[in-house]
Each structure stands twice: as C-alpha cells, then as structure tokens.
Scaffold this motif. Sequence first.
Motif, short mmCIF file in Angstrom:
data_model
loop_
_atom_site.label_atom_id
_atom_site.label_comp_id
_atom_site.label_asym_id
_atom_site.label_seq_id
_atom_site.Cartn_x
_atom_site.Cartn_y
_atom_site.Cartn_z
N GLY A 173 0.99 -1.09 0.10
CA GLY A 173 0.06 -0.08 -0.16
C GLY A 173 0.44 1.44 0.23
N ARG A 174 2.83 0.96 -0.13
CA ARG A 174 2.89 1.95 0.10
C ARG A 174 3.48 2.35 -1.80
NH1 ARG A 174 5.17 2.97 6.03
NH2 ARG A 174 3.96 2.05 7.40
N GLU A 175 3.79 1.75 -2.16
CA GLU A 175 4.16 1.45 -3.73
C GLU A 175 4.33 3.37 -4.24
OE1 GLU A 175 1.37 -0.20 -2.56
OE2 GLU A 175 2.42 -2.33 -3.11
N ASP A 176 3.71 3.96 -3.49
CA ASP A 176 4.34 5.18 -4.36
C ASP A 176 4.80 6.32 -3.88
OD1 ASP A 176 2.37 4.71 -6.70
OD2 ASP A 176 0.70 5.81 -5.47
N GLN A 177 5.01 5.64 -2.77
CA GLN A 177 6.21 6.71 -1.68
C GLN A 177 7.26 6.25 -1.89
OE1 GLN A 177 5.07 6.51 2.16
NE2 GLN A 177 2.77 6.01 1.60
N LEU A 178 8.14 7.26 -1.66
CA LEU A 178 9.55 7.28 -1.97
C LEU A 178 10.26 7.21 -0.47
CD1 LEU A 178 10.96 9.51 -4.31
CD2 LEU A 178 10.61 7.32 -4.73
#
Length: 189
Positions: free
Chosen positions: A112-117
């Motif tokens: 669920g955090r795939e879009d975060q650096l």
Amino acid sequence: PMRADISVVVATRNRAGYLAGCLESLAKQKTTAKFEVVVVDNGSDDGTSELLQQWCDQQSNLRVLTEKRRFGKSRALNAGFEKAVGGLLLVTDDDALVDPDWIEAYRTFFEGREDQLLMAGGLIRPVHPDLKPWPRWLSQSAIPLLGELDHGSERPLKEFEHVWGPNLAFSAQVFNQLGPWDESAHRNG
C-alpha cells in the motif's frame, strides 16, 4: 528473467564459506510473494562460482550476475538492481543469515506504499566470534558497533543520517528516481 514481486540482491566476492549460509536462509523464506535472489559475483576466485552453480541447479528463483570491475560493492549492487525485476528491492550481505519471515515482513511493511519514496532497514546482530577473519581494513574497536545503526521508529532521515547494509529495503522507484549507489564510495584493495 522470471517474474517476481520482490528482488533480493546480494553482492559477493570470495566469501563462498559464508555465502552458502546466506543462500540457505533465503531458501527458507516463508512469504506469499514471488521473489528472486540476484547474486552478483564481484570477481571471486575462491569457488564461489561453483557454489552458485550448485545453488542455481536447486533454486529456480536464483540468478547470478558477474561484475568484473572488482573491489566495488556499490558497483555490484548497482549491477544487481539494474537487472532486478521486482518492484521491491531488498539487500542483504553474503555473510548474513536472515530470519525466515524477513521477506514477508518487508512485503507487509511496503504493501500500500508503492507510490512513496521509502527506504526501510532493521536490526543487524553480528555473530561476533563466528565471523572471522575480519577484513584488514576493519578496526577491531569498530566490531562491537557493527549492528548498532538504529534510527528508531518510522520517520524521515535527517541530514547526514544514512542507512546501510545487510538489512535494507526500498522500492524500485527509489532506485529509478534517485539513481544508483555512489560507486566512488568503496575500499580499494
């Protein structure tokens, strides 16, 4: 290359005696994710290639790359990251033994955090008396400090803080956006 959700990258050079234990601990992972192990041999001449061939014959998720520019862990890791197919990249060392739930713990954390650096790391417990001989360049006084990097709970790193080593994970997006490891940061010899 195989399809994988997660790629574990291991750089090695002349550590066949330790690498077997690392590969064994990776083979015992309990995870719902499809993962590959990418071992980058950085010019070994101690039987590492023979060991890796034996493991490749047994483990269909193991790939071996050769990085001919020796004495550069960052070079070897970059070569592994460039060929990795997983969206989540994990790093461990050839002398590390990971817990059976290591991959699953990172999979769960990044879900669920795939879009975060985002980068994550965890505790490293050195097996002090068993890991000898220590490299000549490693001071004996530094040995007890090897596993003490702990930034505490989840938070952004501050300026001059860093992460390292055999218990590290980040999305492929981090590598793609921020670029490769600094290859000038390596020991010579």
